[in-house]
Design a protein around this motif. Sequence first.
Motif, PDB file in Angstrom:
ATOM      1  N   ASP A 244       0.819  -1.210   0.000  1.00 46.06           N
ATOM      2  CA  ASP A 244       0.000   0.000   0.000  1.00 46.06           C
ATOM      3  C   ASP A 244       0.858   1.268   0.000  1.00 46.06           C
ATOM      4  N   THR A 245       1.984   1.225   0.706  1.00 45.61           N
ATOM      5  CA  THR A 245       2.880   2.387   0.713  1.00 45.61           C
ATOM      6  C   THR A 245       3.493   2.609  -0.666  1.00 45.61           C
ATOM      7  N   ASN A 246       3.877   1.532  -1.342  1.00 46.07           N
ATOM      8  CA  ASN A 246       4.421   1.669  -2.698  1.00 46.07           C
ATOM      9  C   ASN A 246       3.400   2.297  -3.636  1.00 46.07           C
ATOM     10  N   PHE A 247       2.147   1.879  -3.502  1.00 47.86           N
ATOM     11  CA  PHE A 247       1.082   2.424  -4.347  1.00 47.86           C
ATOM     12  C   PHE A 247       0.947   3.935  -4.145  1.00 47.86           C
ATOM     13  N   VAL A 248       0.932   4.381  -2.889  1.00 43.61           N
ATOM     14  CA  VAL A 248       0.827   5.808  -2.595  1.00 43.61           C
ATOM     15  C   VAL A 248       2.062   6.553  -3.077  1.00 43.61           C
ATOM     16  N   THR A 249       3.233   5.948  -2.879  1.00 51.74           N
ATOM     17  CA  THR A 249       4.498   6.599  -3.241  1.00 51.74           C
ATOM     18  C   THR A 249       4.561   6.930  -4.721  1.00 51.74           C
ATOM     19  N   VAL A 250       4.085   6.026  -5.566  1.00 48.89           N
ATOM     20  CA  VAL A 250       4.114   6.278  -7.010  1.00 48.89           C
ATOM     21  C   VAL A 250       3.335   7.547  -7.344  1.00 48.89           C
ATOM     22  N   TRP A 251       2.150   7.678  -6.774  1.00 46.48           N
ATOM     23  CA  TRP A 251       1.333   8.854  -7.058  1.00 46.48           C
ATOM     24  C   TRP A 251       1.974  10.123  -6.504  1.00 46.48           C
ATOM     25  N   VAL A 252       2.530  10.046  -5.322  1.00 47.08           N
ATOM     26  CA  VAL A 252       3.119  11.237  -4.699  1.00 47.08           C
ATOM     27  C   VAL A 252       4.351  11.698  -5.469  1.00 47.08           C
ATOM     28  N   ILE A 253       5.225  10.765  -5.848  1.00 45.78           N
ATOM     29  CA  ILE A 253       6.407  11.128  -6.632  1.00 45.78           C
ATOM     30  C   ILE A 253       5.992  11.737  -7.967  1.00 45.78           C
ATOM     31  N   ALA A 254       4.982  11.137  -8.607  1.00 38.56           N
ATOM     32  CA  ALA A 254       4.501  11.663  -9.888  1.00 38.56           C
ATOM     33  C   ALA A 254       3.986  13.092  -9.721  1.00 38.56           C
ATOM     34  N   ALA A 255       3.246  13.344  -8.644  1.00 40.53           N
ATOM     35  CA  ALA A 255       2.704  14.690  -8.407  1.00 40.53           C
ATOM     36  C   ALA A 255       3.829  15.684  -8.135  1.00 40.53           C
ATOM     37  N   TYR A 256       4.801  15.296  -7.313  1.00 38.85           N
ATOM     38  CA  TYR A 256       5.934  16.180  -7.012  1.00 38.85           C
ATOM     39  C   TYR A 256       6.696  16.525  -8.287  1.00 38.85           C
ATOM     40  N   LEU A 257       6.983  15.499  -9.092  1.00 32.30           N
ATOM     41  CA  LEU A 257       7.748  15.728 -10.321  1.00 32.30           C
ATOM     42  C   LEU A 257       6.964  16.591 -11.309  1.00 32.30           C
ATOM     43  N   LEU A 258       5.686  16.288 -11.489  1.00 38.84           N
ATOM     44  CA  LEU A 258       4.868  17.068 -12.411  1.00 38.84           C
ATOM     45  C   LEU A 258       4.819  18.533 -11.984  1.00 38.84           C
ATOM     46  N   PHE A 259       4.652  18.743 -10.709  1.00 33.79           N
ATOM     47  CA  PHE A 259       4.567  20.094 -10.178  1.00 33.79           C
ATOM     48  C   PHE A 259       5.881  20.858 -10.381  1.00 33.79           C
ATOM     49  N   GLU A 260       6.994  20.274  -9.954  1.00 32.08           N
ATOM     50  CA  GLU A 260       8.290  20.955 -10.012  1.00 32.08           C
ATOM     51  C   GLU A 260       8.789  21.114 -11.446  1.00 32.08           C
ATOM     52  N   LEU A 261       8.628  20.082 -12.266  1.00 30.28           N
ATOM     53  CA  LEU A 261       9.114  20.156 -13.647  1.00 30.28           C
ATOM     54  C   LEU A 261       8.282  21.114 -14.489  1.00 30.28           C
ATOM     55  N   THR A 262       6.984  21.230 -14.194  1.00 30.10           N
ATOM     56  CA  THR A 262       6.151  22.200 -14.911  1.00 30.10           C
ATOM     57  C   THR A 262       6.653  23.614 -14.674  1.00 30.10           C
ATOM     58  N   ILE A 263       6.975  23.914 -13.434  1.00 23.51           N
ATOM     59  CA  ILE A 263       7.507  25.238 -13.106  1.00 23.51           C
ATOM     60  C   ILE A 263       8.871  25.449 -13.760  1.00 23.51           C
ATOM     61  N   TYR A 264       9.704  24.406 -13.740  1.00 21.60           N
ATOM     62  CA  TYR A 264      11.068  24.519 -14.286  1.00 21.60           C
ATOM     63  C   TYR A 264      11.048  24.772 -15.792  1.00 21.60           C
ATOM     64  N   PHE A 265      10.242  24.012 -16.535  1.00 23.86           N
ATOM     65  CA  PHE A 265      10.271  24.107 -17.999  1.00 23.86           C
ATOM     66  C   PHE A 265       9.427  25.273 -18.536  1.00 23.86           C
ATOM     67  N   THR A 266       8.384  25.657 -17.818  1.00 20.57           N
ATOM     68  CA  THR A 266       7.514  26.726 -18.328  1.00 20.57           C
ATOM     69  C   THR A 266       7.809  28.077 -17.699  1.00 20.57           C
ATOM     70  N   GLY A 267       8.373  28.056 -16.510  1.00 21.46           N
ATOM     71  CA  GLY A 267       8.634  29.310 -15.821  1.00 21.46           C
ATOM     72  C   GLY A 267       7.369  30.008 -15.375  1.00 21.46           C
ATOM     73  N   VAL A 268       6.263  29.267 -15.316  1.00 23.00           N
ATOM     74  CA  VAL A 268       4.975  29.850 -14.938  1.00 23.00           C
ATOM     75  C   VAL A 268       4.951  30.142 -13.444  1.00 23.00           C
ATOM     76  N   ASP A 269       4.479  31.312 -13.100  1.00 22.75           N
ATOM     77  CA  ASP A 269       4.261  31.673 -11.705  1.00 22.75           C
ATOM     78  C   ASP A 269       2.851  31.215 -11.339  1.00 22.75           C
ATOM     79  N   LEU A 270       2.753  30.016 -10.794  1.00 21.27           N
ATOM     80  CA  LEU A 270       1.438  29.440 -10.524  1.00 21.27           C
ATOM     81  C   LEU A 270       0.632  30.264  -9.527  1.00 21.27           C
ATOM     82  N   GLN A 271       1.316  30.852  -8.557  1.00 21.66           N
ATOM     83  CA  GLN A 271       0.598  31.641  -7.572  1.00 21.66           C
ATOM     84  C   GLN A 271      -0.061  32.847  -8.231  1.00 21.66           C
ATOM     85  N   ALA A 272       0.664  33.525  -9.114  1.00 24.87           N
ATOM     86  CA  ALA A 272       0.091  34.666  -9.823  1.00 24.87           C
ATOM     87  C   ALA A 272      -1.038  34.227 -10.749  1.00 24.87           C
ATOM     88  N   LEU A 273      -0.873  33.050 -11.351  1.00 24.35           N
ATOM     89  CA  LEU A 273      -1.898  32.531 -12.252  1.00 24.35           C
ATOM     90  C   LEU A 273      -3.214  32.301 -11.532  1.00 24.35           C
TER      91      LEU A 273
END
Length: 398
Positions: free
Chosen positions: A282-311
């Motif tokens: 069960d921990t492995n199952f949760v970990t996959v989703w959490v890592i995916a969310a962290y990576l998607l969030f951080e890489l989106t900011i890195y590659f787009t330079g979007v200021d999500l808070q301002a958006l």
Amino acid sequence: MKQNQTQAKIVVPHDVAPGKPYVLSLALQTLLICVPVFMAAIALSVWTTELADIIFASIADAYLQVSTFVAATFLIFYSIEKTLKIDATELLRRDTVWQVPAAAGLGALPGCGGAIIVITQYVSGRLSFGSVVAVLTATMGDAAFLLIAQEPLTGLAIMSMGFVVGTISGWIVNHIHGTDFMRQKGSVGEFDEPHHHDASSNWLDRMWYLILIPGVVLAGLVAFQVDVDAMFASSFHEKPATLIGVVGGTLALAMRLAPYFGMAGDVGFSKSGGMLRRTVADTNFVTVWVIAAYLLFELTIYFTGVDLQALFDGWALFTPLVAIIIGFLPGCGPQVLVTTMYLAGYVPLSAQIGNAISNDGDALFPAIAIAPRVAVVATLYSAVPALIISYGWFFIME
């Protein structure tokens, strides 16, 4: 005899990669599962670009800040369940006024296991439609682990709110429609939870727990804002805490994703269902989703330079509504992403509240599969309190 013990017949799931069965030795499977773990550990030392730092930090943070806490929670929960011999199914079958709060209580628990129990029991004809509305309204899915790990008081408050709102919603629905509204007759086989589709063996689980022990210690220090890399840095490694986080997170990913590449590990051991084995799966199952969310969030900011808070500041009035609509999506991934954005300060608490009430996590998958009409109607019912409470909070508190 020894040869048979070291051979594992891997039957690839029909919904993943249909074809002929694979036959690989258990030792070879274990080695192949560990390869990405070794590669990640080496890459951490030699790949020193800004992009690499973002990737490794995301994996390490997901493991140290969430996975270790999730594992500890599962161990406590399964220990209590085993010691007290709790039979949630039998509790639900009692057709009384307490059936709805019992369903809401199971839904309010972190993860989706309680909600899945309610859904699979509903199709047997023993539960009222109000119980389904209660559990789908109360559940926050795996996103609850992430919120509790970083803001425990907020997490517990939202879980309590989900239980209360779910119970009241279920009672109101039963009062309006009656307990037999949309009731299903017949039976259904046990839902095959995707949480347990990870490859494992006795050796892999032991290595998993060996990494978890220092991970829990480091997680406790991180919770108190301690720079654990600086504290334990040495000539051997400059970022020992990040190394443990990367190794632990990568091992969880490898074990969870291995079956999709034809490696099922020790099938008998994986299906043993013991407390320690369930915690790993069960921990492995949760970990996959959490890592995916962290990576998607951080890489989106890195590659787009979007200021999500301002958006989101520019569309503040619609943010809770967007979060509620995202909650209609099945699965925990989108909901974990909303929680990640809340914790990073990009969406307000009202959006987190709306998403927590409207989302059904992984429980929506079996609901759609075995009772699609019920799933749609119950999900729409959960949107009503989500809109009222989230926008009430938005206009009064924010």
